[in-house]
Design an enzyme around this catalytic site. Structure first.
Site, mmCIF file in Angstrom:
data_model
loop_
_atom_site.group_PDB
_atom_site.id
_atom_site.type_symbol
_atom_site.label_atom_id
_atom_site.label_comp_id
_atom_site.label_asym_id
_atom_site.label_seq_id
_atom_site.Cartn_x
_atom_site.Cartn_y
_atom_site.Cartn_z
ATOM 1 N N TYR A 177 51.341 55.058 27.720
ATOM 2 C CA TYR A 177 50.907 56.257 28.269
ATOM 3 C C TYR A 177 51.408 57.443 27.768
ATOM 4 C CZ TYR A 177 49.045 53.910 32.421
ATOM 5 O OH TYR A 177 47.960 53.053 33.470
ATOM 6 N N LYS B 15 55.094 40.841 25.993
ATOM 7 C CA LYS B 15 53.966 40.318 24.999
ATOM 8 C C LYS B 15 54.923 40.054 23.736
ATOM 9 C CE LYS B 15 50.252 38.777 23.780
ATOM 10 N NZ LYS B 15 49.208 37.673 24.109
ATOM 11 N N ASP C 140 49.626 37.690 29.397
ATOM 12 C CA ASP C 140 48.544 36.853 29.687
ATOM 13 C C ASP C 140 48.689 35.955 30.514
ATOM 14 O OD1 ASP C 140 49.865 35.949 27.481
ATOM 15 O OD2 ASP C 140 48.262 35.604 26.418
ATOM 16 N N ASP D 252 50.408 48.530 35.334
ATOM 17 C CA ASP D 252 49.198 49.292 36.027
ATOM 18 C C ASP D 252 48.317 47.959 36.309
ATOM 19 O OD1 ASP D 252 47.567 51.118 36.909
ATOM 20 O OD2 ASP D 252 46.569 51.162 34.703
ATOM 21 N N ASP E 178 47.130 46.105 40.240
ATOM 22 C CA ASP E 178 45.883 45.957 41.084
ATOM 23 C C ASP E 178 45.577 44.486 41.064
ATOM 24 O OD1 ASP E 178 45.538 48.961 40.729
ATOM 25 O OD2 ASP E 178 43.186 48.526 40.261
HETATM 26 C C1 IPM Z 1 47.927 54.321 39.017
HETATM 27 C C2 IPM Z 1 46.663 54.985 38.376
HETATM 28 C C3 IPM Z 1 47.423 55.831 37.118
HETATM 29 C C4 IPM Z 1 47.835 54.974 36.057
HETATM 30 C C5 IPM Z 1 46.123 56.662 36.403
HETATM 31 C C6 IPM Z 1 44.988 57.284 37.557
HETATM 32 C C7 IPM Z 1 46.634 57.792 35.688
HETATM 33 O O1 IPM Z 1 45.755 54.021 37.787
HETATM 34 O O2 IPM Z 1 48.793 55.046 39.498
HETATM 35 O O3 IPM Z 1 47.928 52.998 38.892
HETATM 36 O O4 IPM Z 1 47.249 54.393 35.285
HETATM 37 O O5 IPM Z 1 49.184 55.046 36.133
HETATM 38 MN MN MN Z 2 46.383 51.966 38.345
#
Ligand code: IPM
Ligand code: MN
Ligand code: NAD
Length: 372
Positions: free
Chosen positions: A143, A193, A225, A249, A253
């Protein structure tokens, strides 16, 4: 009279303002119930920052965040900014505030509520009782690595990002991982990884070295993975997952689906401990601004309300208030009130505001607590 805590409130874009409004309702209930004082100052960031001041993190907003005891954020991003110069997109404001406040440790607890076991797309016996802490490094890796650029044109065009980690960056997040494991079931899974990436090879070496200071924690390593697959196959094998920025990240999710919805996943982003013992801290749901639902009073505010609970616990030590918020949420869910994303047979669908009202009311109705 209890001390006044200064909170910077950054609603952001899309569904941000409506979910923050629910967290503030619950914060007002906390103030009343526990006789606490919070001074709230609102400021624009993300697309709202671009609209107000031309940049996603206006200097006044950053200054307010730096001068506050904690930051409570909604979410940033909207379709209408997708065509802007990538350097001033709303999401850049979020990366800038994380970097400026040194928020290297992102804690994303994945905790299932019993009455939502059947909401997940996974089988109830796979997800029941789920309790995993995902710890994501937040200010390093791909990032932020340099160089990064997009250059040339036509068939000569190329673009690159750099995934870089230094030893101290890995060591400090690893310590957060081990400390978290110590306070839980004492199992730490470091995800990397290392079969391919040099940055992951350093990551694994540093984590192994830090492990010597934590003999009571059972450390394992897993390739990312495989980890993505194991999270769906057998998520209960995990206690604490420790990983770098981009893997975290993605995996967080994915892990949110163990609870039934991304709308259930809170987060805390913490910096180094300062001389006064406090850490800079920002609390936000793990999800984004879901612009397709903005202003419709439809989405789930629970991730944001749980982020508020994390703020009360981590920044101010009000553990009792935090756990009562959790109880209030559970009661409202048990009573069958749900937003669309966590609906099930026999449940009553309500909007964002009604769920917020019900959680605040349930909190006020709980028996008085001995201590906050
Ligand atoms: C998160 C989001 C952010 C990230 C984006 C919006 C920059 O996806 O907080 O998980 O990738 O960190
Ligand atoms: Mn995110
Ligand atoms: P998103 O997290 O906004 O949405 C992904 C999916 O989850 C959508 O189907 C959405 O409807 C659902 N969802 C998210 N929050 C929900 C809630 N509270 N209740 C019910 N359902 C919910 O991710 P996206 O669609 O990939 O991105 C939308 C925008 O959000 C983009 O601009 C992105 O950059 C931004 N974003 C911001 C943050 C942040 O501010 N921390 C995080 C992720 C994405």
């Amino acid at each position: 009279m209890s001390p006044t805590h200064k909170i910077a409130v950054l609603p952001g874009d899309g569904i941000g303002p409506e979910i923050i409004e629910q967290a503030i309702k619950v914060l007002k209930a906390v103030e009343q119930k526990f006789n606490l004082n919070f001074e709230l100052t609102y400021a624009p960031m993300g697309g709202a920052g671009i609209d107000a001041a031309g940049v996603p993190l206006p200097p006044e907003t950053l200054k307010l965040a730096q001068e506050s005891d904690a930051v409570l954020m909604g979410s940033v991003g909207d379709f209408k900014y997708d065509t802007l110069d990538p350097k001033i997109r709303p999401e850049q404001g979020l990366l800038q505030i994380r970097k400026a406040l040194g928020l290297y440790a992102n804690l994303r607890p994945v905790k299932g509520y019993k009455c939502l076991e059947h909401v997940s797309t996974l089988k109830p016996e796979v997800v029941n009782g789920i309790d995993v802490m995902v710890i994501r490094e937040l200010t390093g890796g791909i990032y932020f690595g340099q160089p990064r650029a997009r250059e040339g044109s036509g068939t000569q065009e190329k673009a690159y990002d750099t995934l870089v980690y230094t030893q101290p960056e890995i060591e400090r997040i690893a310590r957060i991982g081990f400390e978290s494991a110590l306070s839980r079931r004492k199992k730490l899974m470091s995800v990397d990884k290392a079969n391919v990436l040099a940055s992951s090879q350093l990551w694994r070496d540093v984590v192994n070295t830090v492990a010597k200071d934590y003999p009571d924690v059972e450390l394992s390593h897993m390739y990312v993975d495989n980890a993505a697959m194991q999270l769906i196959l057998n998520p209960k094998q995990f206690d604490v997952i420790l990983t770098e920025n981009m893997f975290g990240d993605i995996l967080s999710d994915e892990a949110s689906m163990l609870t039934g919805s991304l709308g259930m996943l809170p987060s805390a982003s913490l910096g180094e401990r300062k001389a006064n013992g406090q850490r800079n801290a920002l609390y936000e749901p793990s999800h984004g601004s879901a612009p397709q639902f903005a202003g419709q009073n439809k989405v789930n505010p629970i991730a944001t309300i749980l982020s508020l609970a994390m703020m009360l616990e981590y920044s101010f030590g009000y553990s009792q208030a935090a756990s009562q918020i959790d109880t209030a949420i559970e009661q409202v869910l048990e009573a069958g009130y749900r937003t669309f994303d966590i609906m099930g047979p026999g449940a009553t669908e309500v909007g964002t505001a009604e769920l917020g009202d019900r959680i605040a009311a349930a909190l006020l109705a709980l028996p008085a607590a001995v201590a906050v």
